[in-house]
Design a protein around this motif. Structure first.
Motif, PDB file in Angstrom:
ATOM      1  N   THR B 134      -7.078  63.791  39.199  1.00 33.86           N
ATOM      2  CA  THR B 134      -5.840  63.449  38.715  1.00 33.86           C
ATOM      3  C   THR B 134      -5.653  63.500  37.316  1.00 33.86           C
ATOM      4  OG1 THR B 134      -5.585  62.463  40.795  1.00 33.86           O
ATOM      5  CG2 THR B 134      -3.942  62.108  39.256  1.00 33.86           C
ATOM      6  N   LEU B 135      -4.795  64.094  36.615  1.00 33.11           N
ATOM      7  CA  LEU B 135      -4.350  63.992  35.329  1.00 33.11           C
ATOM      8  C   LEU B 135      -3.038  63.120  34.856  1.00 33.11           C
ATOM      9  CD1 LEU B 135      -5.237  67.460  33.663  1.00 33.11           C
ATOM     10  CD2 LEU B 135      -6.443  65.168  33.118  1.00 33.11           C
ATOM     11  N   PHE B 136      -3.137  62.201  33.932  1.00 33.07           N
ATOM     12  CA  PHE B 136      -1.865  61.591  33.347  1.00 33.07           C
ATOM     13  C   PHE B 136      -1.662  62.209  32.325  1.00 33.07           C
ATOM     14  CE2 PHE B 136      -3.474  58.856  36.647  1.00 33.07           C
ATOM     15  CZ  PHE B 136      -2.016  58.369  37.153  1.00 33.07           C
ATOM     16  N   LEU B 137      -0.669  62.914  31.828  1.00 35.95           N
ATOM     17  CA  LEU B 137      -0.098  63.525  30.553  1.00 35.95           C
ATOM     18  C   LEU B 137       1.216  62.883  30.154  1.00 35.95           C
ATOM     19  CD1 LEU B 137      -0.685  67.346  31.228  1.00 35.95           C
ATOM     20  CD2 LEU B 137      -2.393  65.740  30.602  1.00 35.95           C
ATOM     21  N   ASP B 138       0.830  61.980  29.047  1.00 34.29           N
ATOM     22  CA  ASP B 138       2.122  61.117  28.657  1.00 34.29           C
ATOM     23  C   ASP B 138       2.795  61.780  27.668  1.00 34.29           C
ATOM     24  OD1 ASP B 138       3.877  59.273  28.445  1.00 34.29           O
ATOM     25  OD2 ASP B 138       2.565  57.749  27.514  1.00 34.29           O
ATOM     26  N   GLU B 139       3.676  62.712  27.555  1.00 29.82           N
ATOM     27  CA  GLU B 139       4.437  63.201  26.454  1.00 29.82           C
ATOM     28  C   GLU B 139       3.557  64.240  25.790  1.00 29.82           C
ATOM     29  OE1 GLU B 139       7.179  61.017  24.610  1.00 29.82           O
ATOM     30  OE2 GLU B 139       8.126  60.078  26.149  1.00 29.82           O
ATOM     31  N   PRO B 140       3.091  65.119  26.515  1.00 30.27           N
ATOM     32  CA  PRO B 140       1.913  65.938  25.981  1.00 30.27           C
ATOM     33  C   PRO B 140       2.122  66.823  24.674  1.00 30.27           C
ATOM     34  CG  PRO B 140       2.285  66.841  27.936  1.00 30.27           C
ATOM     35  CD  PRO B 140       3.233  65.356  27.837  1.00 30.27           C
ATOM     36  N   THR B 141       3.501  67.024  24.716  1.00 29.63           N
ATOM     37  CA  THR B 141       3.766  68.071  23.589  1.00 29.63           C
ATOM     38  C   THR B 141       4.925  67.448  22.303  1.00 29.63           C
ATOM     39  OG1 THR B 141       5.691  69.106  24.595  1.00 29.63           O
ATOM     40  CG2 THR B 141       3.673  69.913  25.025  1.00 29.63           C
ATOM     41  N   THR B 142       5.096  66.032  22.763  1.00 28.11           N
ATOM     42  CA  THR B 142       6.058  65.518  21.500  1.00 28.11           C
ATOM     43  C   THR B 142       5.475  65.508  20.231  1.00 28.11           C
ATOM     44  OG1 THR B 142       6.522  63.603  23.176  1.00 28.11           O
ATOM     45  CG2 THR B 142       6.959  63.011  20.897  1.00 28.11           C
ATOM     46  N   GLY B 143       6.131  66.029  19.288  1.00 31.85           N
ATOM     47  CA  GLY B 143       5.867  66.123  17.932  1.00 31.85           C
ATOM     48  C   GLY B 143       5.278  67.393  17.713  1.00 31.85           C
ATOM     49  N   LEU B 144       5.027  68.510  18.545  1.00 37.43           N
ATOM     50  CA  LEU B 144       4.440  69.853  18.265  1.00 37.43           C
ATOM     51  C   LEU B 144       5.534  70.753  17.739  1.00 37.43           C
ATOM     52  CD1 LEU B 144       1.793  70.402  20.998  1.00 37.43           C
ATOM     53  CD2 LEU B 144       1.553  69.383  18.584  1.00 37.43           C
ATOM     54  N   ASP B 145       5.299  71.815  17.190  1.00 33.31           N
ATOM     55  CA  ASP B 145       6.051  72.857  16.873  1.00 33.31           C
ATOM     56  C   ASP B 145       6.187  73.603  18.212  1.00 33.31           C
ATOM     57  OD1 ASP B 145       3.967  75.180  16.476  1.00 33.31           O
ATOM     58  OD2 ASP B 145       3.300  73.808  15.431  1.00 33.31           O
ATOM     59  N   PRO B 146       7.238  74.546  18.151  1.00 34.18           N
ATOM     60  CA  PRO B 146       7.404  75.069  19.510  1.00 34.18           C
ATOM     61  C   PRO B 146       6.165  76.245  19.939  1.00 34.18           C
ATOM     62  CG  PRO B 146       9.459  75.570  18.007  1.00 34.18           C
ATOM     63  CD  PRO B 146       8.206  74.824  17.269  1.00 34.18           C
ATOM     64  N   ARG B 147       5.782  76.880  18.901  1.00 32.04           N
ATOM     65  CA  ARG B 147       4.478  77.700  19.200  1.00 32.04           C
ATOM     66  C   ARG B 147       3.368  76.780  19.961  1.00 32.04           C
ATOM     67  NH1 ARG B 147       2.912  82.478  20.114  1.00 32.04           N
ATOM     68  NH2 ARG B 147       0.867  81.852  20.584  1.00 32.04           N
ATOM     69  N   SER B 148       3.144  75.638  19.319  1.00 27.49           N
ATOM     70  CA  SER B 148       1.868  74.843  19.843  1.00 27.49           C
ATOM     71  C   SER B 148       2.309  74.598  21.162  1.00 27.49           C
ATOM     72  CB  SER B 148       1.468  73.790  19.100  1.00 27.49           C
ATOM     73  OG  SER B 148       1.500  74.137  17.468  1.00 27.49           O
TER      74      SER B 148
END
Lengths: 257, 303
Positions: B134-148
């Motif tokens: 089980t994985l908890f991902l808390d806002e995993p892409t906040t602050g990343l550019d669209p490509r990343s």
């Protein structure tokens, strides 16, 4: 009983991993290494050559008088790094990673402290080397070998005290400021740099009962002979007392972070 | 509050800042003690069985928790050792994960030299060291550019395809739309809606028809034409010549509108029919847009 033993074995292993991590951290941050090596060496040179001529050091050359004291001072100043390092880990969110792992709670703090012990051994040896180069000599024979051990042990106890400030502080800067506000007076109000007898009468008892004085006088008598046990048992009592109070306090506090 | 995540699926936890997403995740991952009440994850009590729970979950947090003084590989090996894997096993797992997350080349560089996207990938890989189910991902892409962000989405999708069960929190509707099999919308500490993305969108109702006029002077004629074609109430701005209208019968309405415009010789440069986005859903559910809600919560935080 078996599970408890197993848990202890893992706690030791976790602490070893965290110690390794913190030693790498020292090796990779030149500013930390400079702080912990060049600064104390600078202290030795400044005190010996600037103040040395003006301080009555009771029969010993000032460099002989000063070095055991400044070794203690160095490990105490170094112990502030324990607090600052922990505060930094807490602030950077790395602590969330550790806390989500099934590792021993104690290991984050203990690993930090043991890496500081390793650094202290290194720095104490370096400073004895510098001392020898500028005229320091052991006057007391074989007991001199116990000197580094005693100094490092006392620093270990202070590291726990500073660790408490590190896990309690709201920021790295706060931890740093607090540590120095505490460490400076406690180091200077002792026999580290001057004989207690040269202080004003009302101040002498403060310096006399300061744990730092107990440690410095132990170190001094180990290096140059004289009454060792009278000071040694006081230093050991302080060390034990600090550990008994601050180890559980720090670990409990860390759990709540 | 009860959240159910079927094995091998992603549950998206959606809500504005301050809705309690992060607090919930921190409680469920044993980082925070609940003030009151109790919580269980996979049958483990988060307080009483914290240690057992920690060995079956992985957490990738908001601020990438990687150690700046270590290299990527050392980070992975350290975490492996702290999961109490052997030295050799930790090393092997680190190499595998570097490979899986395209970090092999950067593996022996200190993470302080990594880009934001690389740090997030490493952060995610750290949460996978012990292969937690089980994985908890808390806002995993906040602050990343669209490509990343898209890169990371693909990685997460891949993990789920391999059987991982994920609780994902996000403020990005698009992210929930892309990744989550089921979505729970929370606000002010409670669940206000749940369902699949399609189900939630259906609750927001109709599709939006947007028209861009060629001549802004024809604005009022266009509005009249739209009213004649039996659509909802047109909304738009004369200054931009852009009009939006809700339609309930999608493509049929499209035909009627085109015919009305033809008859009235109104020219348009763009005509599009759009499904409601999760943003529209959020607006419909809370009466606020996600951005406004976020701004509000930020103001609250400053007071």
């Amino acid at each position: 009983m078996n599970t408890m033993l197993n848990e202890m074995r893992w706690a030791v292993s976790d602490t070893a991993v965290m110690t390794w991590r913190n030693v790498l951290r020292y090796r990779r941050s030149p500013d930390l290494l400079i702080f912990s090596t060049i600064q104390p060496v600078m202290f030795v040179l400044l005190f010996v050559y600037v103040f040395g001529g003006a301080i009555r050091s009771g029969g010993l050359n000032y460099v002989d008088f000063l070095l055991p004291g400044i070794l203690v001072q160095t490990t105490l100043f170094g112990s502030t790094q324990t607090g600052v390092g922990l505060a930094e880990d807490l602030q950077k969110g790395m602590i969330d990673r550790y806390k989500s792992l099934p590792m021993a709670r104690l290991a984050v703090v203990a690993g930090r402290i043991f890496s500081d012990v390793i650094r202290n051994v290194f720095v104490v040896m370096l400073m004895i080397g510098v001392g020898l180069a500028i005229g320091f000599r052991f006057q007391g024979g074989i007991t001199g070998f116990a000197l580094p051990g005693v100094v490092v042990l006392f620093g270990f106890a202070f590291s726990w005290m500073m660790a408490m400030s590190g896990v309690s502080a709201k920021s790295v800067e706060a931890s740093q400021a607090f540590s120095f506000m505490f460490i400076f007076p406690v180091t200077f109000l002792s026999s580290t740099f001057v004989p207690v007898e040269t202080m004003p009468g009302w101040l002498q008892p403060v310096a006399e009962y300061n744990p730092v004085t107990a440690a410095v006088n132990t170190a001094r008598s180990l290096a140059h002979g004289g009454e060792v046990w009278g000071w040694m048992w006081r230093m050991l009592a302080w060390t034990l007392g600090i550990l008994v109070v601050f180890v559980p306090l720090t670990v409990t506090r860390y759990r709540k972070v | 509050m009860s959240l159910e995540v079927e094995k091998g699926t992603v549950l998206g936890l959606l809500g504005p800042n301050g809705a309690g997403k992060t607090t919930l995740v921190r409680i469920l991952t044993t980082l925070l003690m609940p003030d009151a009440g109790r919580a269980t994850v996979m049958g483990y009590d988060v307080v009483k069985q914290a240690a057992e729970l920690r060995s079956v979950i992985g957490l990738a947090g908001q601020s990438a928790a990687v150690d700046d003084y270590l290299t990527g590989r050392e980070n992975l090996e350290m975490v492996g050792r702290l999961y109490r894997m052997g030295r050799r096993e930790s090393r092997k797992r680190a190499a595998e994960l570097l490979e899986q997350f395209s970090l092999t080349e950067a593996g022996d560089r200190r993470t302080s030299t990594y880009s934001g996207g690389m740090r997030r990938r490493l952060d995610l890989s750290l949460s996978l060291v012990a292969k937690p189910p089980t994985l908890f991902l808390d806002e995993p892409t906040t602050g990343l550019d669209p490509r990343s962000r898209i890169d990371l989405w693909n990685v997460i999708r891949g993990l789920v395809d391999d059987g991982a069960t994920v609780l994902l929190t996000t403020q990005y509707m698009e992210e929930a739309d892309r990744l989550a099999d089921n979505i729970v919308v929370i606000d002010l500490g409670g669940i206000i809606a749940q369902g699949t993305a399609a189900e939630l969108k259906a609750t927001a109702g109709n599709e939006n028809l947007t028209i861009q006029l060629v001549h802004r002077s024809q604005f009022s004629e266009a509005v009249e034409a739209l009213e004649r074609s039996g659509c909802g109430r047109p909304q738009g701005e004369p200054e931009t010549g852009r009009i939006t209208v809700m339609v309930s019968d999608g493509s049929a309405a499209l035909g009627r509108v085109v015919r009305e415009f033809d008859t009235a010789s109104i020219q348009f440069s763009d005509l599009s029919l759009k499904e409601p986005t999760l943003d529209d859903v959020f607006l419909a559910l809370t009466g606020r847009t996600a951005e406004i809600a976020e701004a509000e919560s930020q103001v609250d935080a400053q007071v």
